[in-house]
Scaffold this motif. Structure first.
Motif, short mmCIF file in Angstrom:
data_model
loop_
_atom_site.label_atom_id
_atom_site.label_comp_id
_atom_site.label_asym_id
_atom_site.label_seq_id
_atom_site.Cartn_x
_atom_site.Cartn_y
_atom_site.Cartn_z
N ILE A 370 2.42 5.33 8.12
CA ILE A 370 2.16 3.98 8.61
C ILE A 370 1.40 3.15 7.58
O ILE A 370 1.70 1.96 7.37
CB ILE A 370 1.38 4.03 9.95
CG1 ILE A 370 2.20 4.77 11.01
CG2 ILE A 370 1.05 2.62 10.41
CD1 ILE A 370 3.54 4.14 11.31
N LEU A 371 0.42 3.75 6.89
CA LEU A 371 -0.30 3.00 5.86
C LEU A 371 0.63 2.65 4.70
O LEU A 371 0.54 1.55 4.13
CB LEU A 371 -1.50 3.81 5.36
CG LEU A 371 -2.61 4.05 6.39
CD1 LEU A 371 -3.75 4.84 5.77
CD2 LEU A 371 -3.13 2.73 6.94
N ASN A 372 1.51 3.55 4.37
CA ASN A 372 2.51 3.26 3.32
C ASN A 372 3.44 2.15 3.78
O ASN A 372 3.86 1.28 3.00
CB ASN A 372 3.29 4.53 3.00
CG ASN A 372 3.99 4.44 1.65
OD1 ASN A 372 3.62 3.63 0.81
ND2 ASN A 372 4.98 5.29 1.44
N LEU A 373 3.77 2.15 5.06
CA LEU A 373 4.62 1.11 5.65
C LEU A 373 3.95 -0.25 5.52
O LEU A 373 4.59 -1.25 5.15
CB LEU A 373 4.88 1.46 7.11
CG LEU A 373 6.04 0.78 7.84
CD1 LEU A 373 7.36 1.12 7.19
CD2 LEU A 373 6.05 1.21 9.30
N ILE A 374 2.66 -0.30 5.82
CA ILE A 374 1.93 -1.58 5.72
C ILE A 374 1.86 -2.03 4.26
O ILE A 374 1.97 -3.22 3.96
CB ILE A 374 0.53 -1.42 6.33
CG1 ILE A 374 0.63 -1.13 7.83
CG2 ILE A 374 -0.31 -2.68 6.09
CD1 ILE A 374 -0.69 -0.83 8.50
N ARG A 375 1.69 -1.08 3.36
CA ARG A 375 1.61 -1.43 1.94
C ARG A 375 2.92 -2.01 1.43
O ARG A 375 2.94 -3.00 0.68
CB ARG A 375 1.24 -0.18 1.11
CG ARG A 375 1.16 -0.44 -0.39
CD ARG A 375 0.95 0.85 -1.16
NE ARG A 375 2.07 1.78 -0.98
CZ ARG A 375 3.20 1.69 -1.67
NH1 ARG A 375 3.39 0.73 -2.55
NH2 ARG A 375 4.17 2.58 -1.47
N ILE A 376 4.04 -1.41 1.85
CA ILE A 376 5.34 -1.84 1.34
C ILE A 376 5.81 -3.14 1.99
O ILE A 376 6.32 -4.04 1.33
CB ILE A 376 6.39 -0.72 1.57
CG1 ILE A 376 6.03 0.52 0.74
CG2 ILE A 376 7.78 -1.21 1.21
CD1 ILE A 376 6.90 1.73 1.05
N ALA A 377 5.64 -3.24 3.30
CA ALA A 377 6.20 -4.39 4.04
C ALA A 377 5.21 -4.88 5.08
O ALA A 377 5.54 -4.97 6.27
CB ALA A 377 7.52 -3.99 4.69
N GLY A 378 4.01 -5.21 4.66
CA GLY A 378 2.97 -5.60 5.60
C GLY A 378 3.32 -6.82 6.43
O GLY A 378 2.95 -6.91 7.60
N ASP A 379 4.05 -7.77 5.84
CA ASP A 379 4.40 -8.98 6.58
C ASP A 379 5.34 -8.71 7.75
O ASP A 379 5.47 -9.54 8.65
CB ASP A 379 5.06 -10.00 5.64
CG ASP A 379 4.08 -10.59 4.65
OD1 ASP A 379 2.87 -10.58 4.95
OD2 ASP A 379 4.50 -11.05 3.58
#
Length: 844
Positions: A370-379
């Protein structure tokens, strides 16, 4: 008028010109319609096939309601008459199809319905093709009336796909026998479950196997028309196999056939193969067969040039995912997400979040994902995603320390997305003490790291960080002074945003006057959230229909109700007798201070019985329900008002939960569980009292609870009974779905007890925008471009109760000329269908 006169001519050319002129230029509301109808009746009665065809074509082209009313009984009679010419039968069938689409309420099912089924055995394939189109439409509306068409459709299909057929020479299209009729027959069979008759079922299986076998044969022509016709029949056969989902051998064969198309040079074939395999992946018989193509699908995700094909590849990866391949699929989706088209990023984010949670054996992997998800596509990470990760971290002690350490390290990046700051603020505020022993993550370092992001965030994120700061004062008393300086600064105490200013003032005052024990109590660690299905599924549900996803719906975060709840507040104002009646003031902003001789009204007196029966001396109060219908499609407003009291209602709902406060004056029903908090028993004149009830819907219900109020005014016991607007539709969660998914689900809810239909007169002006607003307020999601008639309204939703979730599909057909509506609802429970129909029909 000259065109109408031409209709009475006996010359074909003149009659044709007259009908052509009328079909193209005459308005359906024209004054000449009655004369035209008389001429058409004469031609239909002439038994001249040429004239009859011209008349039928005109009816179909104009398609007005007046024509439907005039010929609704005549055309079916012509269609099933034994002496009618084949060309006229074709025209009659297509004409009925047109009238059924424009005025379905006028086309009554009758004896002709059972007779039209036998047209499937007609020797003329043109008649069969036209009749099949009509039967499909009628079967979708009343499947039981035409269930006898199944064995006839199977028999006709068998004769088409059998190589020895000799009556198809005129209907062979580029070496494919009657492809359009084959497709229509296969679609007709999708309106029904697998045949119960063993012989019919065996014959249908042979037909499907023959179609699959023909797909393996070398092409008989290199022309695109041949492949288009051949594959149209094949994909419709595969759709029928998937619909029946009862023959493991056919399902696996279909999967293998689709797997061959995954690397076909035609983009359309690759797209259709991926789309069909998504559905196959949900079948227990073919799931393993679909998984064997995982490498091909991943390669398509990387190499396809068409974004729509890549999107179907993502859908298929999501559908084929299980515990054995979850980490591989999630990793591939994350890699693709970095370069994915912006139009599909949000959907990929939701799919990754769902898969990471559903198949997480090690929750440290889930946190990293999930943190990687926010880093890649936070918007593109919606609130539901980061709410869910917080909920899981709070509920699992074994991952809290790791989550705090991981999010602390992630926040050290020079540029952090705001969603990461929110997650970091929440987790460190709760569990920052678990990593405070490391000098690199000491309390002051944690605070400084979060505060360095403060000025870059929006107002909601700053409000969350201020809550984190007051949590830090409880966790780390040694940095209390530093945090108080921040709260005391002018940028906080004089902030232009009232929410931030209020938080800063209250938190500062709390930290100054409260003892350590009080702070520890007020700011204690969040308790575990109740276990429930992930609300992230809701976002995906808006794009996909039922079947692949569990029946959970989208819900927004509510401060009062947590991640997944509902709030309904009843605001009671005591109105001073000497002042005029006030307008609705639900938030108390306009409340006037009590006068020197303030009126004290004992509304929630603790000495009265919780029973709805009034105390001795008080007359039995009639139930006030005058405003009840107004709240069926809205949640806010004034529920009751007289010279003494004004009762306002403000509601919010989350799945099967709701909240209303009426102390122990609520006469509840067994289908609703109510948790009540006591409130002050007196209200000053002009003041406002707000109480909140927590309500859980256990199962579907009909009657609404009664809200009883007893109070003393001037020594006299007053009693008021109000029907509380807690209705079944309040527990709706709207559902978005595509047209294909809607009709597939509509067919599945085809049992007679699952459908309720009501035709009623419009009570108010028939305005499309008002109708849309009422349907949305009812709780369902309006589906655009689903109904062929743009004036109709189609919607879908899911009723959430604790014991069951009930899917609902509805169709509202307005007839502005007759000032009538026809409302059709289909749900998986007959009691729910009837109740929703009664509630909604009263709104129009």
């Amino acid at each position: 008028m000259e065109a109408v006169n031409l209709l009475s001519s006996n010359k074909y050319t003149e009659k044709q010109i007259g009908y052509l002129f009328i079909s193209v230029l005459v308005n359906s509301n024209s004054d000449l319609i009655r004369l035209i109808n008389n001429a058409i009746k004469n031609d239909l009665a002439s038994r001249n096939p040429t004239f009859m065809n011209l008349a039928l074509h005109c009816i179909a082209n104009v398609g007005s309601r007046e024509m439907a009313e005039a010929f609704a009984t005549e055309i079916p009679r012509i269609l099933v008459a034994g002496d009618t010419m084949d060309s006229v039968k074709q025209s009659a069938a297509l004409c009925l199809l047109r009238l059924n689409r424009t005025s379905p309420d006028l086309l009554a099912m009758g004896e002709w319905t059972s007779r039209v089924v036998h047209l499937l055995n007609d020797q003329h394939l043109g008649v069969v093709t036209a009749a099949t189109s009509l039967i499909i439409t009628l079967a979708q509306k009343n499947p039981d009336e035409l269930k006898t068409s199944v064995p006839l459709a199977v028999g006709r299909l068998s004769r088409i796909v059998t190589p020895s057929s000799s009556d198809l020479l005129d209907y062979t299209y580029y070496f494919v026998s009657a492809p359009w009729l084959s497709v229509k027959l296969l679609r007709l069979l999708q309106c029904y479950p697998p045949p119960e008759d063993g012989a019919v079922r065996s014959r249908l299986t042979e037909c499907l196997e023959a179609i699959l076998n023909k797909a393996q044969e070398p092409p008989k022509s290199k022309k695109v028309q041949h492949s288009n016709a051949k594959y149209a029949v094949l994909f419709e056969a595969i759709s029928l196999i998937i619909h029946h989902d009862s023959e493991p051998n056919l399902l696996v064969r279909a999967c293998n056939q689709l797997g061959q198309f995954l690397q076909h040079r035609e983009t359309n074939l690759r797209y259709l193969a991926l789309e069909s395999m998504c559905t196959l992946a949900t079948s227990e018989f073919s799931h393993e067969a679909v998984k064997t193509h995982i490498e091909t699908v991943i390669n398509a995700l990387k190499t396809e040039r068409d974004v729509s094909v890549r999107q179907r590849a993502v859908d298929l990866l999501y559908a084929m995912c299980d515990r054995s391949n979850a980490k591989q699929i999630v990793a591939e989706m994350l890699r693709y997400l970095e370069t994915a088209d912006y139009s599909i990023r949000e959907e990929i984010v939701l799919k990754v979040a769902i898969l990471a949670e559903k198949y997480a054996v090690d929750y440290t992997w889930y946190v990293d994902t999930i943190l990687n998800l926010i880093r890649i596509a936070g918007d593109y990470v919606s609130e539901e995603v980061w709410y869910r990760v917080i909920q899981i971290v709070i509920n699992r002690d074994d991952v809290q320390g790791y989550a705090a350490k991981t999010v602390f390290e992630a926040l050290q990046a020079p540029a952090c997305h705001e969603n990461l700051v929110k997650v970091g603020g929440y987790i460190l505020g709760e569990f920052g003490n678990l990593i405070a022993g490391d000098p690199r993550s000491s309390p002051l370092v944690q605070f400084s790291l979060l505060h360095s992001k403060f000025h870059l965030c929006s107002v909601p994120s700053r409000a969350l960080l201020l809550s984190t700061y007051i949590k830090f004062i409880n966790l780390f008393p040694e940095i209390k002074g530093t945090i108080q300086e921040v709260l005391r600064s002018d940028s906080q105490l004089r902030n232009s945003d009232v929410e931030l200013q209020q938080r800063a003032v209250e938190y500062l005052r709390l930290s100054c006057v409260a003892s350590t024990d009080i702070l520890a109590t007020v700011l204690e660690e969040m308790p575990p959230f109740p276990e429930r299905e992930s609300s992230i599924l809701a976002k995906l549900k808006k794009r996909k229909g039922p079947g692949v996803l569990p029946d959970t719906e989208d819900s927004r975060k509510d401060k009062s109700a947590g991640l997944n709840g509902a709030v309904e507040t009843v605001n009671v104002r005591a109105v001073a007798q000497t002042s005029p009646l006030q307008s609705a003031d639900l938030l108390g902003v306009g409340s006037t201070p009590p006068s020197s001789g303030s009126l004290l009204v004992d509304i929630f007196s603790e000495n009265h019985s919780p029973s709805p029966t009034p105390a001795s001396g008080a007359p039995a109060a009639p139930i006030f329900d005058e405003n009840f219908p107004r709240f069926v499609c809205k949640n806010n407003g004034v529920l009751f008002e007289n010279q003494l009291l004004q009762i306002g209602l403000k509601s919010e709902f989350r799945q099967n939960l709701a909240v209303v406060d009426v102390c122990d004056a609520l006469n509840c029903i067994p289908q609703l569980t109510v948790h009540i908090k006591p409130v002050d028993s007196t209200v000053d004149g002009g003041a406002q009292l707000q109480q909140t009830l927590n309500i859980e819907c256990m199962s579907d219900f009909v009657e609404a609870p009664i809200f009883n109020i007893q109070f003393r005014y001037g020594g006299t016991l007053q009693t008021i009974a109000i029907k509380l607007p807690i209705t079944l539709n309040k527990f709706f969660q709207p559902t978005e779905m595509m047209a294909q998914d809607f009709f597939q689900r509509w067919k599945q809810l085809s049992a007679p007890q699952q459908e309720v239909q009501k035709i009623f007169k419009a009570k108010n002006a028939m305005d499309a925008e008002i109708t849309k607003a009422k349907l949305i307020g009812f709780g369902v999601s309006l589906l655009d471009q689903v109904d062929p008639n743009p004036s109709n309204f189609v919607a879908a939703g899911i009723i959430h109760t604790k014991t069951v979730q009930v899917g609902c599909l509805l169709r509202l057909e307005p007839n502005s000329q007759a000032q009538m509506y026809r409302l059709t609802l289909r749900t998986s429970r007959d009691s729910v269908s009837q109740r929703l129909c009664d509630l909604l029909s009263d709104q129009f």
